[in-house]
Design an enzyme around this catalytic site. Structure first.
Site, mmCIF file in Angstrom:
data_model
loop_
_atom_site.group_PDB
_atom_site.id
_atom_site.type_symbol
_atom_site.label_atom_id
_atom_site.label_comp_id
_atom_site.label_asym_id
_atom_site.label_seq_id
_atom_site.Cartn_x
_atom_site.Cartn_y
_atom_site.Cartn_z
ATOM 1 C CD GLU A 1 -49.559 19.888 -18.050
ATOM 2 O OE1 GLU A 1 -50.683 20.396 -18.235
ATOM 3 O OE2 GLU A 1 -49.330 18.679 -18.153
ATOM 4 C CG ASP B 1 -48.198 17.413 -25.625
ATOM 5 O OD1 ASP B 1 -47.769 18.052 -26.609
ATOM 6 O OD2 ASP B 1 -49.291 16.842 -25.605
ATOM 7 C CG ASP C 1 -47.460 14.016 -18.346
ATOM 8 O OD1 ASP C 1 -47.332 13.855 -17.121
ATOM 9 O OD2 ASP C 1 -48.534 14.294 -18.905
ATOM 10 C CG ASP D 1 -46.095 13.262 -23.062
ATOM 11 O OD1 ASP D 1 -45.596 14.376 -22.777
ATOM 12 O OD2 ASP D 1 -47.270 12.975 -22.813
#
Length: 664
Positions: free
Chosen positions: A448, A530, A526, A528
């Site tokens: 991403e 998101d 990532d 996290d």
């Protein structure tokens, strides 16, 4: 599904079983020697999956007693020392002398592979257990095991170490109970992990309770949590598959509230089926043979699909002729899969001698099953449609919509392909391909963001690693009609890059993997909230549009580090907070003073060399393989997480997330 049922330790008072079940019923097929040498051959693997399989094999013995009509209660306990206890109120394993082996039948069952009543047709008409290796395999892979049998007013006992008996079967007390109690400690020298996960066991016990109506299964975790609490659930289903299909479909909007249900026997094969229709666009079929989840389908699924298509098509032709004429004018033909869009069904059959085949030995091959299931489902569905014309019309309208959308999907795919003739053999322009052309050697990372994609392209091994950057979050395929996915650029890029096509026919929804270009597909986002959301969106896409990619073991999730910790010349990457604390304890007495910590907020913050070293290098990286152990559970979780209903999703996130930004 769950009821508060008080179950005393063990079993019911002893009663006459009404059947001669003794040592003569225990047949020996072969010895036990190879189990410890090659455990993966017998239980699948030596990681978490194989560890939990030990419990399933033990519980299967109790379920066999239930199928034979002699057991109603099964207790499964995770003890504080992480050993497992399984106790039932069945007849109890025979303890008399085995004529051929010249030892107690209990010792034969516990120490000889493929020994047990399930191989004697007079003892069990059908039996569960995928591999059929039985409790002796559990014994062989346990550092210690204790067997107790409550039978004939006595408690018989034998203990074992790594499958070898420590003493002859002996009487250790009197009892009014009846049944078998097994306790085992998984061998830490064989298994990568010996820590049992409550939720994994709970999913299987829930499934078994649904599949065997009337049985009560109690699961207890004696290991206290941080607040000192233990856990217990009681699984009991009075309505069996009716409740099961409602549970799976509970987070979807129903087309109508009825469960189309049958429970019958054809050609000597017990057949139970429960069907619901919802307003969604995926087909969700879950099939079982002797309680085994046949994730690859087989002849029972073939018979079900034949009956569904034949019966609904006949009804539509007789009752909805005008609607079908309109479709024909628009050059739309209804196919079998149109009848299954928005369908959730559970099929459970019992077969005396099942023949399993396929890649994971979970595909039923018995040819006689096709006709039996076809006949049973056809009769039940015909009766339902005739008695419920309103609901029947809703199904036919849904089928017509599905056929129209399927043709629209083909046109959307053709349109995309016409728009990008210069993208090199139909490959998306964003794809940085690898030079190796053998799919078995090749990996594709779905990354991403352009920044992370740029680092990945520079840091990769160009020989076997391809990079496909995607922009932001793809849309949620759970909430859109089938053909809409092919109108979405990022989804189309993924499908084209993989080389997946859809079915033998150009309109088919079934994915064709003959030209799959990579045998490792790695989602890299990532670390996290998101990133986890993107992971879930992508896994939903693969689960709904390319499930076999997961079943074949091709889908993975990368694990980038959260921190880089440095103390003087010592430098380590830490993949979670626990590893970071271990670094602080090891090198700095647990203190933050004197330790430099870099928190990676995203993959783009790493330079290409760091990304290669931590996340992409096969020698040092950690990849999590995505598997479907519990297809019905996965179906429920995906529809719950990605559906419209907020409450169950919030509860799931609060219970499972290490940290999450939960926003109403």
């Amino acid at each position: 599904m769950m009821e508060d049922v008080e179950l005393k330790s063990g079993a019911e008072p002893m009663t006459d079983s009404g059947q001669d079940y003794s040592a003569s019923n225990i047949q020996v097929l072969e010895g036990l020697e190879a189990v410890r040498k090659r455990p993966a051959m017998y239980i699948g693997d030596i990681s978490e999956k194989g560890l939990h399989h030990l419990v399933y094999e033990t519980v299967d013995n109790s379920i066999d007693e239930a199928l034979a009509g002699y057991c109603t209660h099964i207790e499964v306990t995770i003890n504080e020392d992480n050993s497992i206890t399984v106790q039932d109120n069945g007849r109890g394993i025979p303890v008399d002398m085995h004529e051929k082996e010249h030892k107690s039948a209990l010792e034969v069952v516990m120490t000889v592979l493929h020994a047990g009543g399930k191989f004697d047709k007079g003892s069990y008409k059908v039996s569960g257990g995928l591999h059929g290796v039985g409790v002796s395999c559990v014994n062989a892979l346990s550092s210690h095991m204790t067997s107790q049998v409550f039978r004939d007013g006595k408690i018989y006992q034998q203990e074992y170490e790594k499958g070898k008996p420590l003493y002859d079967v002996r009487i250790v007390g009197d009892t009014e109970l009846r049944g078998t109690r097994q306790q085992f400690w998984p061998d830490g020298s064989i298994f990568i992990t010996t820590h049992y996960k409550y939720d994994i066991l709970a999913n299987r016990m829930r499934e078994l309770a649904f599949l065997n109506a009337g049985i009560t299964i109690t699961l207890t975790d004696m290991r206290p949590d941080d607040e000192g609490n233990t856990r217990q659930e009681v699984f009991h289903s009075a309505d069996g598959l009716k409740e099961f299909v409602r549970y799976i479909d509970s987070t979807r909007t129903h087309l109508f509230d009825d469960v189309i249900y049958l429970n019958t026997e054809k050609q000597g094969i017990p057949i139970e089926v429960a069907i619901m229709y919802n307003t969604a666009y995926s087909e969700n079929l879950h099939s079982y043979v002797n309680n085994i989840n046949t994730i690859e389908g087989g002849t029972h699924l073939q018979g079900f699909r034949m009956a569904l298509t034949r019966t609904l098509k006949k009804y539509a032709e007789e009752q909805c002729a005008k609607e079908l004429e309109k479709l024909e004018k628009n050059k739309v033909e209804i196919s079998g899969e149109d009848f299954r869009e928005g369908l959730t069904a559970v099929i459970s059959i019992k077969v005396a001698e099942p023949q399993f085949e396929g890649q994971t030995k979970t595909k039923l091959g018995n040819s006689e099953v096709v006709g039996a299931v076809n006949q049973a489902v056809g009769e039940a569905l015909t009766n339902y449609l005739e008695e419920h014309p309103k609901e029947a019309k809703l199904i036919v309208d849904k089928v017509i919509l599905a056929a129209t959308a399927r043709v629209a999907a083909r046109k959307a795919r053709e349109s995309v392909q016409r728009k990008s003739p210069m993208s090199g053999g139909g490959l998306p322009g964003k794809l940085a391909d690898c030079s190796d052309r053998d799919p078995a050697n090749c990996e594709m990372f779905i990354v991403e963001g352009d920044s992370a994609g740029g680092s990945a392209k520079q840091g990769r091994n160009r020989h076997f690693q391809a990079i496909l950057p995607i922009r932001g979050k793809i849309f949620n395929v759970e909430r859109v009609m089938w053909h809409k996915a092919f109108e979405h650029e990022e989804v189309n890029n993924i499908i084209q890059a993989l080389g997946v096509r859809y079915g033998l026919g150009e309109d088919s929804k079934e994915a064709n993997y003959d030209k799959l270009r990579y045998h490792k597909v790695v989602i890299m986002t990532d670390a996290d909230v998101d990133g986890y959301h993107i992971d879930t969106l992508l896994m939903t896409l693969f689960y709904r549009y390319m499930p076999e990619l997961i079943q074949r073991g091709h889908l993975y999730i990368a694990t980038p580090p959260l921190y880089r910790c440095k103390k003087g010349k010592i430098e380590e990457y830490c993949y979670d907070d626990q590893q970071r604390m271990q670094f602080l304890l090891k090198y700095n007495g647990g203190q933050e003073a004197g330790v430099t910590t870099q928190r990676y907020k995203g993959l783009g913050e790493m330079n290409p060399e760091q990304l290669w070293e931590t996340t992409m290098n096969p020698d040092t990286r950690v990849l999590k393989q995505v598997t479907i152990e519990d297809a019905a559970g996965a179906d429920y979780v995906f529809s719950m997480l990605m559906g419209e209903d907020v409450a169950p999703r919030r509860e799931f996130i609060e219970r499972n997330a290490n940290y999450a930004n939960i926003d109403a």
